[in-house]
Design an enzyme around this catalytic site. Structure first.
Site, PDB file in Angstrom:
ATOM      1  N   ASP A 379       0.722  -1.058  -0.067  1.00 49.95           N
ATOM      2  CA  ASP A 379      -0.161   0.151   0.006  1.00 49.95           C
ATOM      3  C   ASP A 379       0.961   1.166   0.041  1.00 49.95           C
ATOM      4  O   ASP A 379       1.853   1.378   0.908  1.00 49.95           O
ATOM      5  CB  ASP A 379      -0.851  -0.064   1.257  1.00 49.95           C
ATOM      6  CG  ASP A 379      -1.838   1.174   1.275  1.00 49.95           C
ATOM      7  OD1 ASP A 379      -2.912   1.230   0.412  1.00 49.95           O
ATOM      8  OD2 ASP A 379      -1.556   2.229   1.806  1.00 49.95           O
ATOM      9  N   LEU A 380       0.730   2.353  -1.014  1.00 48.77           N
ATOM     10  CA  LEU A 380       1.358   3.330  -0.921  1.00 48.77           C
ATOM     11  C   LEU A 380       0.818   4.356   0.042  1.00 48.77           C
ATOM     12  O   LEU A 380      -0.148   4.871   0.050  1.00 48.77           O
ATOM     13  CB  LEU A 380       1.276   4.049  -2.455  1.00 48.77           C
ATOM     14  CG  LEU A 380       1.720   3.061  -3.525  1.00 48.77           C
ATOM     15  CD1 LEU A 380       1.768   4.019  -4.719  1.00 48.77           C
ATOM     16  CD2 LEU A 380       3.189   2.445  -3.241  1.00 48.77           C
ATOM     17  N   ASP A 430      -4.223   2.457  -5.001  1.00 43.25           N
ATOM     18  CA  ASP A 430      -2.931   2.502  -4.685  1.00 43.25           C
ATOM     19  C   ASP A 430      -2.527   1.203  -3.907  1.00 43.25           C
ATOM     20  O   ASP A 430      -1.352   1.199  -3.093  1.00 43.25           O
ATOM     21  CB  ASP A 430      -2.418   3.920  -3.753  1.00 43.25           C
ATOM     22  CG  ASP A 430      -3.224   3.665  -2.226  1.00 43.25           C
ATOM     23  OD1 ASP A 430      -4.382   3.075  -2.141  1.00 43.25           O
ATOM     24  OD2 ASP A 430      -3.027   4.515  -1.329  1.00 43.25           O
TER      25      ASP A 430
END
Length: 774
Positions: A379-380, A430
């Site tokens: 996950d960004l 994302d």
């Protein structure tokens, strides 16, 4: 349900309903016609009865006046030889009867009454020498004599026998109507006879047609006539009425016969119509469609290259030709749509659906070969910040660049595994995943994770700019951390959130401790869904005035003793309730409970007592919540100036403008506002000055710093600054007397902590006050 079966199911009710309505209408018409026919028949039969009766009446009306004035009656009255004159009268009467061909008499009699109402002469044609006059006749004659009625006729009906009675009073000498002065000396001539043909006709109607007839004598005793659907009445002047009643059983029998015929016709017509329609629909509709369906099925199963185009000019032929055109168009774009369906349009990585299919296949193969499969869930961090501040175009560029570098990171790890043993996918927004399989050592996973994290050293650089973005990676391994794709993805996601909470730009392996915590959170969430507020209780933490050390207020604190999980700390369930959207209901329950307790709290500590209620700052962006809260306060009978709403500072606020507006709405209600846990959250000093806040509650974490002289000076300076800005200052978490003395000297207004009192339920406060008052 197939079309052929649906047709059978649908047509039958339509036919039944249509024919049923039609036959009901026909039955009603036939029923009315039958009743009208029976009514007309009954009226005709009544006319026959009336005609028969009229013949008797015509005879009597013609013969009786002539008999009264006849020479035979005169001779009888004037001649002394009674035998001779009786024979003359009897002969005259018999001759008159014999002259009648149209009617017959089973009984006819003639009587002459003298003034004393004695029977001077009596004759009947019965042939019985001992026959006597009907006892009713003398009574009727006497009534007419008493009432001075000169002439009358009567209808007598007994035992299904109809008898006519003619009576006339005459002068003995003139044989004419007597004068009133000679009334007492008048003689009564009486003729009685049975209407034999009339009674025979009545009997015939009863036996053959089940028709009852009733003779209603005028002036006689009322006679009960059976009720029926068909009845007709004929009134005979000065005599009575003839009523003819058709038996309901006769009508019902004919109606039942009609019903049976209608039902049989209905069944036969329905069945024939149903069979004919099914045959036609199958021949011209369903069979061609089934042939077309088999043709298309062969194409879908690969048995044929394309469907056949039929030459028929009907709808099925047009449909087959349309299918051929559609098939050709679909086939031409199949390859393009397949790629679009399997891959993310932006990054060209596999999408979630395709990735899940890959994961199923890889796990099945690993299970057969007793190998491991690892899932890296990425996950960004702070990606939403990039989208909000720099725009979605910059965010898309960042995602595409990261996808390319992620693929390169995997390809250059020759130590790890072969390049073709890696499947990458973008799961959503994302979120990304890397699937590693056929590896022997877990050290491979560490190296892959670290290589990915190196892409975010000092942020992330791409064509759109340099962004403060990092990554959080969760790692789960099959079969240790999950026995199926769903469990593996869920547990990798759990590990990713653990890495994010640990400080971001890290990776974390799924562990049993994480599983226990996730299970614990799930159990708490499950219990929260029940909204069983009977398990909740409000405790009250006293707040003391710094100058007098007397209780100036109380803070309402929520405690939860679950029947299933036992005691659950607010630190556990409040974040879950806030994130799952359950806290609004909890807040309103607490507010309602506190409002109920206010009168008792004021009786314990005075009416100036300040009541502090915590509300989640997650609500501050919701105007709906503020309006609902205002409605609750407007309905309660409490002075709102004593209520202080405390907003926790530990929840990050995004829309500051809306928060400031909603805080102003709360102030307008009449309550005071406080920032709770100040120093442990996100509120800056600039925001603090813009908020319409009355009180600042300094968090316990700042108080604990006061053991260090330098930090102690910083805390005391902060309190003086807040006082200088006009805020009332409450310090929480005081546990030592020295802390309290320093804080009082710094100018804080209120003190709160275990040094003075622990939170207690309302009953605890009541008992404590009783003990102290002694």
């Amino acid at each position: 349900m197939r079309l052929s079966r649906r047709v059978r199911v649908l047509i039958l009710p339509v036919l039944v309903l249509s024919y049923l309505i039609t036959f009901i209408g026909i039955y009603q018409v036939q029923k009315k016609s039958l009743i009208d026919f029976l009514s007309s028949q009954a009226l005709l039969q009544l006319n026959q009865l009336v005609d028969s009766m009229n013949r008797y009446l015509s005879f009597a009306d013609t013969y009786f006046p002539s008999l009264v004035r006849s020479a035979e009656i005169r001779q009888y009255l004037n001649v002394e030889d009674k035998r001779f004159k009786a024979l003359a009268v009897e002969g005259n009467l018999e001759t008159a009867i014999q002259d009648l061909d149209e009617i017959s008499f089973h009984y006819i009699s003639l009587a002459i009454f003298f003034p004393n109402n004695n029977i001077e002469f009596y004759y009947e044609n019965s042939g019985d020498p001992f026959s006597t006059i009907d006892p009713k006749i003398p009574t009727i004659v006497q009534e007419m004599r008493d009432n001075k009625i000169i002439s009358n006729r009567y209808l007598i009906s007994e035992n299904d026998k109809t008898r006519l009675l003619y009576i006339r009073f005459i002068d003995r000498y003139t044989q004419r109507k007597p004068l009133m002065k000679d009334w007492e000396q008048s003689i009564a001539v009486v003729m009685a006879f049975d209407a034999s043909d009339f009674d025979a006709l009545r009997e015939t109607l009863k036996k053959e047609q089940n028709i009852d007839t009733y003779i209603l004598v005028e002036g006689g005793e009322p006679r009960e006539v059976s009720e029926s659907l068909i009845s007709v009445v004929y009134k005979i002047t000065n005599l009575g009425s003839i009523a003819l009643v058709v038996s309901d059983n006769e009508i019902s029998e004919q109606l039942r016969t009609l019903e049976k015929r209608m039902i049989l016709s209905f069944v036969i017509l329905t069945i024939c119509s149903y069979i004919m329609l099914i045959f036609l629909i199958k021949r011209y509709i369903t069979s061609p469609i089934e042939i077309l369906e088999r043709d298309l099925t062969d194409v879908l199963e690969g048995n044929k290259d394309k469907p056949n185009a039929y030459d028929s000019q009907d709808e099925v032929g047009s449909l087959s030709r349309a299918f051929v055109r559609v098939y050709e168009q679909l086939h031409s774009v199949y390859e393009v749509t397949k790629e679009m369906a399997e891959r993310d349009a932006l990054t060209k990585l596999y999408n979630r659906r395709t990735f899940t299919g890959c994961l199923d296949r890889v796990i099945a193969r690993a299970n057969r070969k007793s190998k491991k499969v690892a899932l890296l869930y990425i996950d960004l961090d702070n990606f939403k910040f990039v989208n909000d501040k720099f725009g979605h175009e910059a965010g898309d560029t960042l995602l595409k660049t990261f996808a390319e570098r992620l693929q390169l990171s995997v390809r250059t790890t020759d130590i790890v595994v072969n390049i073709y043993n890696h499947d990458l996918a973008r799961l959503a927004g994302d979120e990304f995943a890397v699937l590693l399989h056929d590896f022997d050592k877990d050290a491979v996973l560490y190296k892959v994770a670290e290589r990915i994290l190196t892409l975010f050293e000092d942020g992330f650089e791409c064509d759109a700019g340099h962004f403060p973005v990092s990554a959080s990676i969760g790692i789960a391994i099959y079969p240790d951390d999950g026995s199926n794709p769903t469990e593996l993805i869920s547990n990798a996601d759990t590990a990713m959130y653990q890495a994010k909470h640990a400080g971001k730009n890290q990776y974390a392996f799924y562990s049993q401790e994480l599983a226990l915590q996730a299970r614990r959170d799930k159990e708490i969430e499950t219990e929260l869904k029940k909204r069983d507020f009977s398990e909740f209780e409000v405790y009250y933490m006293p707040v003391y005035c710094a100058q007098t050390l007397k209780i100036a207020g109380v803070e309402a604190l929520l405690r939860w003793q679950s029947h299933v999980l036992g005691f659950i700390s607010p630190a556990e369930f409040i974040p879950i309730a806030e994130s799952r959207g359950y806290f609004e209901a909890i807040d309103f329950w607490v507010i309602g409970q506190v409002i109920k307790d206010i009168p008792q709290l004021q009786s314990l500590y005075g009416y100036d007592l300040k009541i502090a209620i915590n509300i989640s700052s997650a609500h501050l962006s919701s105007t709906h919540f503020i309006e609902k809260l205002a409605a609750v306060f407007s309905e309660c009978q409490v002075d709102l100036s004593i209520i202080q709403l405390e907003i926790t500072e530990t929840f990050e606020i995004c829309d500051i403008g809306k928060v400031e507006k909603n805080l102003a709405l709360l102030r307008n209600i009449g309550v005071s506002l406080a920032i709770d846990d100040f120093g442990a959250g996100y509120t800056s000093l600039v925001q603090l000055l813009n908020y319409p806040i009355d009180t600042i509650k300094v968090d316990k974490s700042l108080v604990d710093m006061m053991v260090d002289n330098r930090r102690c000076a910083m805390v005391l300076s902060l309190i003086k600054y807040l006082k200088h800005q006009g805020f009332r200052v409450t310090v929480e978490g005081i546990e030592h007397k020295e802390q309290a003395e320093q804080l009082i000297e710094a100018g804080c207004d209120y003190l709160q902590g275990f040094l003075y009192s622990k939170p207690m339920p309302l009953n605890g406060h009541i008992q404590q006050v009783k003990i102290s008052s002694g």
